[in-house]
Design an enzyme around this catalytic site. Sequence first.
Site, PDB file in Angstrom:
ATOM      1  N   ASP A  56      66.741   1.708 -19.288  1.00 26.04           N
ATOM      2  CA  ASP A  56      67.281   1.681 -20.642  1.00 26.04           C
ATOM      3  C   ASP A  56      66.172   2.032 -21.637  1.00 26.04           C
ATOM      4  O   ASP A  56      65.296   2.827 -21.316  1.00 26.04           O
ATOM      5  CB  ASP A  56      67.893   0.289 -20.927  1.00 26.04           C
ATOM      6  CG  ASP A  56      69.129   0.369 -21.811  1.00 26.04           C
ATOM      7  OD1 ASP A  56      68.983   0.802 -22.964  1.00 26.04           O
ATOM      8  OD2 ASP A  56      70.230   0.005 -21.362  1.00 26.04           O
TER       9      ASP A  56
ATOM     10  N   HIS B 247      68.942  -1.490 -27.529  1.00 23.46           N
ATOM     11  CA  HIS B 247      69.933  -1.362 -26.460  1.00 23.46           C
ATOM     12  C   HIS B 247      69.421  -1.957 -25.150  1.00 23.46           C
ATOM     13  O   HIS B 247      70.140  -2.691 -24.456  1.00 23.46           O
ATOM     14  CB  HIS B 247      70.270   0.120 -26.295  1.00 23.46           C
ATOM     15  CG  HIS B 247      71.465   0.429 -25.468  1.00 23.46           C
ATOM     16  ND1 HIS B 247      71.427   0.466 -24.089  1.00 23.46           N
ATOM     17  CD2 HIS B 247      72.746   0.738 -25.814  1.00 23.46           C
ATOM     18  CE1 HIS B 247      72.624   0.796 -23.621  1.00 23.46           C
ATOM     19  NE2 HIS B 247      73.446   0.966 -24.649  1.00 23.46           N
TER      20      HIS B 247
ATOM     21  N   SER C  67      78.280   0.195 -21.947  1.00 23.10           N
ATOM     22  CA  SER C  67      76.884  -0.224 -21.761  1.00 23.10           C
ATOM     23  C   SER C  67      76.764  -1.727 -21.628  1.00 23.10           C
ATOM     24  O   SER C  67      75.857  -2.229 -20.974  1.00 23.10           O
ATOM     25  CB  SER C  67      76.035   0.202 -22.967  1.00 23.10           C
ATOM     26  OG  SER C  67      75.622   1.522 -22.863  1.00 23.10           O
TER      27      SER C  67
END
Length: 778
Positions: free
Chosen positions: A142, A221, A554
């Site tokens: 990520d 994220h 996600s």
Amino acid sequence: MATPTFLSLSFPFLFLFFFCNFVTETLSFSGEQAALKTFIFRVDSHTKPSIFPTHYHWYTTEFADPPQILHVYDTVFNGFSAVLSSDQVAYASRHPSVLAVFEDKRRQLHTTRSPQFLGLRNQRGLWSESDYGSDVIIGVFDTGIWPERRSFSDLNLGPIPSRWKGVCESGAKFSVRNCNRKLIGARFFSKGHEAAGSIGGPISGVNDTLEFRSPRDADGHGTHTASTAAGRYAFEASMAGYASGIAKGVAPKARLAVYKVCWKNSGCFDSDILAAFDAAVNDGVDVISISIGGGDGISSPYYLDPIAIGAYGAVSKGVFVSSSAGNDGPNGMSVTNLAPWMTTVGAGTIDRTFPAVIVLGDGRRLSGVSLYAGAPLKGKMYPLVYPGKSGMLPASLCMENSLDPNLVRGKIVICDRGSSPRVAKGMVVKKAGGVGMILSNGISQGGGLVGDAHILPACAVGSDEGNAVKAYVSSASNPTATIDFQGTVIGIKPAPIVASFSGRGPNSVNPEILKPDLIAPGVNILAAWTDAVGPTGLDSDKRKTEFNILSGTSMACPHVSGAAALLKSAHPDWSPAAIRSAMMTTASIVDNRNQLMTDESTGKSSTPYDLGAGHLNLDRAMDPGLVYDITNDDHVNFLCSIGYGPKVIQVITRTPVKCPVKRPLPENLNYPSMAALFPTSSRGSTSKMFIRTVTNVGAPNSVYRARIEAPKGVTVRVKPAKLVFTEAVKKQSFVVTVTADARSLVLGESGANFGSLSWTDGKHVVRSPIVVTEIQPL
């Protein structure tokens, strides 16, 4: 919706033509030679001349100069990536040891209460059986991590598993001291990203004013997905008061290894992703969580998809790979990450929401959602305006510089969803002098809503409510409105619902394999956040928050990654396929009203194209009764069955393979779902047969009986209809025959009909979806 037509590479002559021409076509630069680009070379490592001590020496002698080579791959993939001119690539691709060449592509990220919603309970069940995953290592691919968060504390954790071989890389604002017994490894991969910037592409390389040249997360994220999978207990957690409570990941004691492959505002390059797969498998991870995908609506064949190739290398060594299904729903055939060795996860809602109410000047109240946490409007009515009334699309979408301050100043502005981030529209409204925003869904999003931490008073509404507000603006002489923010509400029914944005089937590469595999919580998920950027992710948002609430597949993917860690801890001998089977065959297809789960975009019952086998239910997955296992040889036979030749398969598998003399059938891969594809040209009655084998992982002496829910208009038979297991007999095979009559077959709106086969022993129910559809033969 019309019956989908699938293009398949299952015809050898078409496949060979495509593959033989692939390198030539990829490398044609309109007759120009000078442009440099990054390419990934798949090399037959077995042909390395013995004169070279290492593969690197071979590559730098025969293929490229040392400064041109970015990564050398030797674990999940044999080969290298390099920055070359078209002439150099054409020359290198003619080398007899080169199996395939593909251009480096950019991928996109698929952007507290959820563990309980999955059926996890303290002191009993899977959490206690697995010691909360303490001996399992999850690798997260990520944007990196913000290591100081409470979610990554190593308090009371035992020593790092002795098999761990990874490292904690230092870099900008990140040192080895940032790792601990929880965050046991951290690496970053930027060579492909930097190369794209250095050779004049649209990406400018690492921006040191916005990014950290280290595993530290400038985007948020990666911190969010890592803590969703394996965050420790964090008391008094919330996002500005929303979703307050105890935050925790699905596997709170699992160890984390972070692989930063995605960079702020720049995506993630295949060459770096492949390098991370190589490193993670070498390091000793048990699970890989990758919330990354194409995002361009086109799925490549497996031999041209580095995520699929890297995942194969990992799974073949016993590593479970969880991937996101993409956010391009509710369109059909929008699911990504389709390889059958990966577990593909769609998104559903949980039973928590953040309601906001729009009060119109005529007294009507319309429901929406919001995570706005600033000064409330306190019931004050403001003028209401819809810039899209002018017919100008940029104004209706509230795009940058599209709003006339004279029109919106001091008013609440209606903006249509699409084309730009939802939170960015609020910034445009604020810059133009607006006091608030109503964000209206289009018809494709229907009633699907996600909360956002807007920087001005704002509320998202479904398409029906949005149309009602616009109609009011058109009809009233002096339209006004206000927004009432109502905090956090739990116990919402129905839940879960399939999120409207979640990627949908059918599988565009091989419709014989149902994708997505299952869904997990992916809407309004609270998890840890970076200090580098505010909760909207906008550069201009200077707020700081320990936790943030995000939505996307996600967010669903790391729920399954954490779940896999728990199952691996409780059952160390289970293969990645057995773990996925346990999740799929025990997944739930009903909501908390005990009714069939619905689709947020239509309000109708969801289908396996929307939710795969169902919603993850960890209370049952720990003890599934039977599992459908798949070996590396099974995957090779599957690749043979879809028309790939030995050299092409070696691009994926690393080792040379031999296909059976009689070509296998793709539908006979031992998958926990079945898709019967009937040609549209068939006349009369046609049958499809599926061979499956189940392994008993429950009580040794068990008897299972088949229970069939046949899809509409077809007949399903199972032989034998009873499976008897003993201490000595742990595996049993059976044949499922699906028969359809073209004259009476009427397919549903999605172009398919759906049913199921369940095996039950009175305690366990081992359920597999059945899909029946028609395809147009090539």
